[in-house]
Design a protein around this motif. Sequence first.
Motif, PDB file in Angstrom:
ATOM      1  N   PRO A   1       0.859  -1.286  -0.336  1.00  0.00           N
ATOM      2  CA  PRO A   1      -0.150   0.221   0.090  1.00  0.00           C
ATOM      3  C   PRO A   1       0.152   1.322  -0.183  1.00  0.00           C
ATOM      4  O   PRO A   1       0.435   2.446  -1.196  1.00  0.00           O
ATOM      5  CB  PRO A   1      -0.421   0.152   0.993  1.00  0.00           C
ATOM      6  CG  PRO A   1      -0.602  -1.004   2.084  1.00  0.00           C
ATOM      7  CD  PRO A   1       0.492  -1.854   1.021  1.00  0.00           C
ATOM      8  N   THR A   2       2.251   1.177   0.218  1.00  0.00           N
ATOM      9  CA  THR A   2       2.991   2.310   0.760  1.00  0.00           C
ATOM     10  C   THR A   2       3.722   2.488  -0.249  1.00  0.00           C
ATOM     11  O   THR A   2       3.835   3.646  -1.251  1.00  0.00           O
ATOM     12  CB  THR A   2       4.038   2.854   2.105  1.00  0.00           C
ATOM     13  OG1 THR A   2       3.179   2.263   2.801  1.00  0.00           O
ATOM     14  CG2 THR A   2       4.429   3.823   1.923  1.00  0.00           C
ATOM     15  N   LEU A   3       4.728   1.211  -1.134  1.00  0.00           N
ATOM     16  CA  LEU A   3       4.317   1.421  -2.913  1.00  0.00           C
ATOM     17  C   LEU A   3       3.494   2.240  -3.284  1.00  0.00           C
ATOM     18  O   LEU A   3       3.893   2.844  -4.431  1.00  0.00           O
ATOM     19  CB  LEU A   3       5.172   0.272  -2.893  1.00  0.00           C
ATOM     20  CG  LEU A   3       6.613   0.005  -2.511  1.00  0.00           C
ATOM     21  CD1 LEU A   3       6.921  -1.881  -2.221  1.00  0.00           C
ATOM     22  CD2 LEU A   3       8.067   0.551  -2.531  1.00  0.00           C
ATOM     23  N   CYS A   4       2.839   1.913  -3.322  1.00  0.00           N
ATOM     24  CA  CYS A   4       1.827   1.921  -4.319  1.00  0.00           C
ATOM     25  C   CYS A   4       0.526   3.536  -3.860  1.00  0.00           C
ATOM     26  O   CYS A   4       0.814   4.378  -4.919  1.00  0.00           O
ATOM     27  CB  CYS A   4       0.329   1.335  -4.208  1.00  0.00           C
ATOM     28  SG  CYS A   4       0.574  -0.191  -4.748  1.00  0.00           S
ATOM     29  N   ALA A   5       0.740   3.644  -2.810  1.00  0.00           N
ATOM     30  CA  ALA A   5       0.716   5.653  -2.373  1.00  0.00           C
ATOM     31  C   ALA A   5       1.758   6.639  -2.657  1.00  0.00           C
ATOM     32  O   ALA A   5       1.828   7.407  -3.427  1.00  0.00           O
ATOM     33  CB  ALA A   5       0.643   5.493  -1.202  1.00  0.00           C
TER      34      ALA A   5
ATOM     35  N   GLY B   1       6.350   1.434  -8.848  1.00  0.00           N
ATOM     36  CA  GLY B   1       5.248   0.051  -9.113  1.00  0.00           C
ATOM     37  C   GLY B   1       5.471  -0.994  -9.490  1.00  0.00           C
ATOM     38  O   GLY B   1       5.172  -2.232  -9.041  1.00  0.00           O
ATOM     39  N   GLU B   2       6.857  -1.095 -10.165  1.00  0.00           N
ATOM     40  CA  GLU B   2       7.355  -2.602 -10.415  1.00  0.00           C
ATOM     41  C   GLU B   2       8.070  -3.385  -9.107  1.00  0.00           C
ATOM     42  O   GLU B   2       7.585  -4.490  -8.989  1.00  0.00           O
ATOM     43  CB  GLU B   2       8.683  -2.154 -11.197  1.00  0.00           C
ATOM     44  CG  GLU B   2       8.510  -1.922 -13.235  1.00  0.00           C
ATOM     45  CD  GLU B   2      10.132  -1.669 -13.757  1.00  0.00           C
ATOM     46  OE1 GLU B   2       9.680  -2.443 -14.579  1.00  0.00           O
ATOM     47  OE2 GLU B   2      10.964  -0.680 -13.472  1.00  0.00           O
ATOM     48  N   LYS B   3       8.306  -1.940  -8.359  1.00  0.00           N
ATOM     49  CA  LYS B   3       9.090  -2.905  -6.695  1.00  0.00           C
ATOM     50  C   LYS B   3       7.094  -3.590  -6.594  1.00  0.00           C
ATOM     51  O   LYS B   3       7.535  -4.242  -5.462  1.00  0.00           O
ATOM     52  CB  LYS B   3       9.430  -1.931  -6.275  1.00  0.00           C
ATOM     53  CG  LYS B   3      10.223  -2.079  -4.522  1.00  0.00           C
ATOM     54  CD  LYS B   3      11.274  -0.988  -4.475  1.00  0.00           C
ATOM     55  CE  LYS B   3      11.909  -1.546  -2.673  1.00  0.00           C
ATOM     56  NZ  LYS B   3      12.473  -0.389  -2.545  1.00  0.00           N
ATOM     57  N   ALA B   4       6.381  -2.591  -6.677  1.00  0.00           N
ATOM     58  CA  ALA B   4       4.983  -3.314  -5.749  1.00  0.00           C
ATOM     59  C   ALA B   4       4.566  -4.591  -6.396  1.00  0.00           C
ATOM     60  O   ALA B   4       4.240  -5.864  -6.060  1.00  0.00           O
ATOM     61  CB  ALA B   4       4.572  -2.092  -5.110  1.00  0.00           C
ATOM     62  N   LEU B   5       4.647  -4.734  -7.983  1.00  0.00           N
ATOM     63  CA  LEU B   5       4.620  -6.010  -8.179  1.00  0.00           C
ATOM     64  C   LEU B   5       5.236  -7.037  -7.428  1.00  0.00           C
ATOM     65  O   LEU B   5       5.058  -8.040  -7.913  1.00  0.00           O
ATOM     66  CB  LEU B   5       4.657  -6.334  -9.956  1.00  0.00           C
ATOM     67  CG  LEU B   5       3.194  -5.122 -10.243  1.00  0.00           C
ATOM     68  CD1 LEU B   5       3.565  -4.721 -11.642  1.00  0.00           C
ATOM     69  CD2 LEU B   5       1.793  -5.089 -10.172  1.00  0.00           C
ATOM     70  N   SER B   6       6.357  -6.647  -7.833  1.00  0.00           N
ATOM     71  CA  SER B   6       7.210  -7.439  -7.521  1.00  0.00           C
ATOM     72  C   SER B   6       7.015  -8.501  -6.244  1.00  0.00           C
ATOM     73  O   SER B   6       7.647  -9.728  -6.181  1.00  0.00           O
ATOM     74  CB  SER B   6       8.823  -7.314  -7.040  1.00  0.00           C
ATOM     75  OG  SER B   6       9.090  -6.483  -6.352  1.00  0.00           O
ATOM     76  N   HIS B   7       6.368  -7.605  -5.556  1.00  0.00           N
ATOM     77  CA  HIS B   7       5.865  -8.502  -3.657  1.00  0.00           C
ATOM     78  C   HIS B   7       4.511  -9.541  -4.357  1.00  0.00           C
ATOM     79  O   HIS B   7       4.232  -9.939  -2.953  1.00  0.00           O
ATOM     80  CB  HIS B   7       5.569  -6.687  -2.637  1.00  0.00           C
ATOM     81  CG  HIS B   7       7.023  -6.818  -2.483  1.00  0.00           C
ATOM     82  ND1 HIS B   7       8.299  -6.347  -2.318  1.00  0.00           N
ATOM     83  CD2 HIS B   7       7.029  -4.682  -2.083  1.00  0.00           C
ATOM     84  CE1 HIS B   7       9.270  -6.586  -2.497  1.00  0.00           C
ATOM     85  NE2 HIS B   7       8.619  -5.438  -1.427  1.00  0.00           N
TER      86      HIS B   7
ATOM     87  N   LEU C   1      -3.315  -2.237  -9.312  1.00  0.00           N
ATOM     88  CA  LEU C   1      -2.068  -1.599  -9.963  1.00  0.00           C
ATOM     89  C   LEU C   1      -1.596  -1.985 -10.825  1.00  0.00           C
ATOM     90  O   LEU C   1      -0.461  -1.507 -11.722  1.00  0.00           O
ATOM     91  CB  LEU C   1      -0.714  -2.676  -8.677  1.00  0.00           C
ATOM     92  CG  LEU C   1       0.574  -2.258  -9.117  1.00  0.00           C
ATOM     93  CD1 LEU C   1       1.180  -1.121  -8.974  1.00  0.00           C
ATOM     94  CD2 LEU C   1       1.521  -2.477  -8.078  1.00  0.00           C
ATOM     95  N   LEU C   2      -1.683  -3.430 -11.406  1.00  0.00           N
ATOM     96  CA  LEU C   2      -1.301  -3.610 -13.299  1.00  0.00           C
ATOM     97  C   LEU C   2      -2.105  -2.324 -14.600  1.00  0.00           C
ATOM     98  O   LEU C   2      -1.476  -2.093 -14.429  1.00  0.00           O
ATOM     99  CB  LEU C   2      -1.803  -5.439 -12.898  1.00  0.00           C
ATOM    100  CG  LEU C   2      -1.689  -5.988 -12.521  1.00  0.00           C
ATOM    101  CD1 LEU C   2      -1.994  -7.562 -13.579  1.00  0.00           C
ATOM    102  CD2 LEU C   2      -0.122  -6.181 -13.891  1.00  0.00           C
ATOM    103  N   GLU C   3      -2.671  -2.408 -13.845  1.00  0.00           N
ATOM    104  CA  GLU C   3      -4.154  -1.301 -14.374  1.00  0.00           C
ATOM    105  C   GLU C   3      -3.059   0.327 -14.748  1.00  0.00           C
ATOM    106  O   GLU C   3      -2.748   0.533 -15.716  1.00  0.00           O
ATOM    107  CB  GLU C   3      -5.561  -0.780 -14.215  1.00  0.00           C
ATOM    108  CG  GLU C   3      -5.852  -2.684 -14.478  1.00  0.00           C
ATOM    109  CD  GLU C   3      -7.913  -2.370 -14.119  1.00  0.00           C
ATOM    110  OE1 GLU C   3      -8.443  -2.872 -14.017  1.00  0.00           O
ATOM    111  OE2 GLU C   3      -7.819  -0.646 -13.085  1.00  0.00           O
ATOM    112  N   ALA C   4      -3.046   0.857 -13.400  1.00  0.00           N
ATOM    113  CA  ALA C   4      -1.978   1.679 -13.401  1.00  0.00           C
ATOM    114  C   ALA C   4      -0.885   2.071 -14.210  1.00  0.00           C
ATOM    115  O   ALA C   4       0.022   2.322 -14.896  1.00  0.00           O
ATOM    116  CB  ALA C   4      -1.526   2.143 -12.185  1.00  0.00           C
ATOM    117  N   MET C   5       0.275   0.078 -13.929  1.00  0.00           N
ATOM    118  CA  MET C   5       1.995  -0.187 -14.540  1.00  0.00           C
ATOM    119  C   MET C   5       1.694   0.415 -15.786  1.00  0.00           C
ATOM    120  O   MET C   5       2.137   0.650 -16.965  1.00  0.00           O
ATOM    121  CB  MET C   5       2.142  -1.453 -13.627  1.00  0.00           C
ATOM    122  CG  MET C   5       2.806  -1.149 -12.544  1.00  0.00           C
ATOM    123  SD  MET C   5       3.848  -0.243 -12.461  1.00  0.00           S
ATOM    124  CE  MET C   5       5.057  -0.962 -13.052  1.00  0.00           C
TER     125      MET C   5
END
Length: 330
Positions: free
Chosen positions: A242-246, A264-270, A283-287
């Motif tokens: 959530p913090t990464l996405c914010a 966003g790449e970092k968040a997706l890796s998690h 997140l996928l849609e935003a990326m």
Amino acid sequence: FAMEQDPECTAERELLEAASRIATFSVSASSDAEQNQPKAEISCELSKENPEKGDLQDSNASLSPNSSMTTKELQEYWRNEKSQCRQVKLLFEIPSTRIVEHHLSKYVMYKIIILQTGSFDSNKSVIERRYSDFEKLHRSLLEDFSEEMEDVTFPKKALTGNFTDEIIHERKLAFKDYLRLLYSMKYIRRSKKFIDFLTKPELQEAYGCLRGGQYNKALEILLEVIGLQERLTRGNPVTIVPTLCAIVVCHKDLGNPASAFEYGEKALSHLCVRNSHKYYIPLLEAMITLAYELGKDFLSLQEKLEEWKAKKDPVRVFSLKELAVREYVK
């Protein structure tokens, strides 16, 4: 506490080893130094409270013979898990205090510096807490960790003289030892209550700024907090998504698509083995949007999105920004 090995960590590592065999690839062995590292140094930072019980189940479901993860993604995930299972030792310092007078109240704020031991830490975290914050933490921890807290003493509030230099100095030293002792207990340092004490006030302020459209201020606070969150939650990195996405939302609205894409790449890796997480599709849609804007390849992201939609029943999914503004709303 540092010498005992967490069975949950062992189980998770065995699960990931099995997954790597199912996916018919082998992760190249780490260096001889890593292979010979004593098991006593490995401690997987999983919370005793296990606030996200579904995460491991999601991981079990995703790591199947029909897993949609590519070989590269599995290798990267495996490397991350191996590194994150090593305990990061933190040091707590309280170098100074300040007295705050607000309307009819008066209290002491303690400046807490949190840094990583073992090497020069240029990304130290600085927070402030008052006596009542420590007191609330102590009462809360006693509810869940009564046995572990048996020998932990807490500085009592005096009837008079709370603002004398002598009392303030004594408490400053006492709170430093208190935090050091709590952190030495593995179940406590992994607990949501302890992590919230160190991060939640700043996160609440940051999300308040985000909801108010103060993206620069929100981003400044979030970037301060994320480093500390990463150190405190290494064994359960999905908790910082959530913090990464914010941060992605702030960079995106400030016109910094490259920085937004990086976080966003970092968040997706998690989330690569937790695609049922509520942030995964937004997140996928935003990326995909960011990749298109930056001229990057977005086909692989689009394929993941289409694959998820084909497997799931159509449901209303919030946008990444809509999810972000809902965080920490009472």
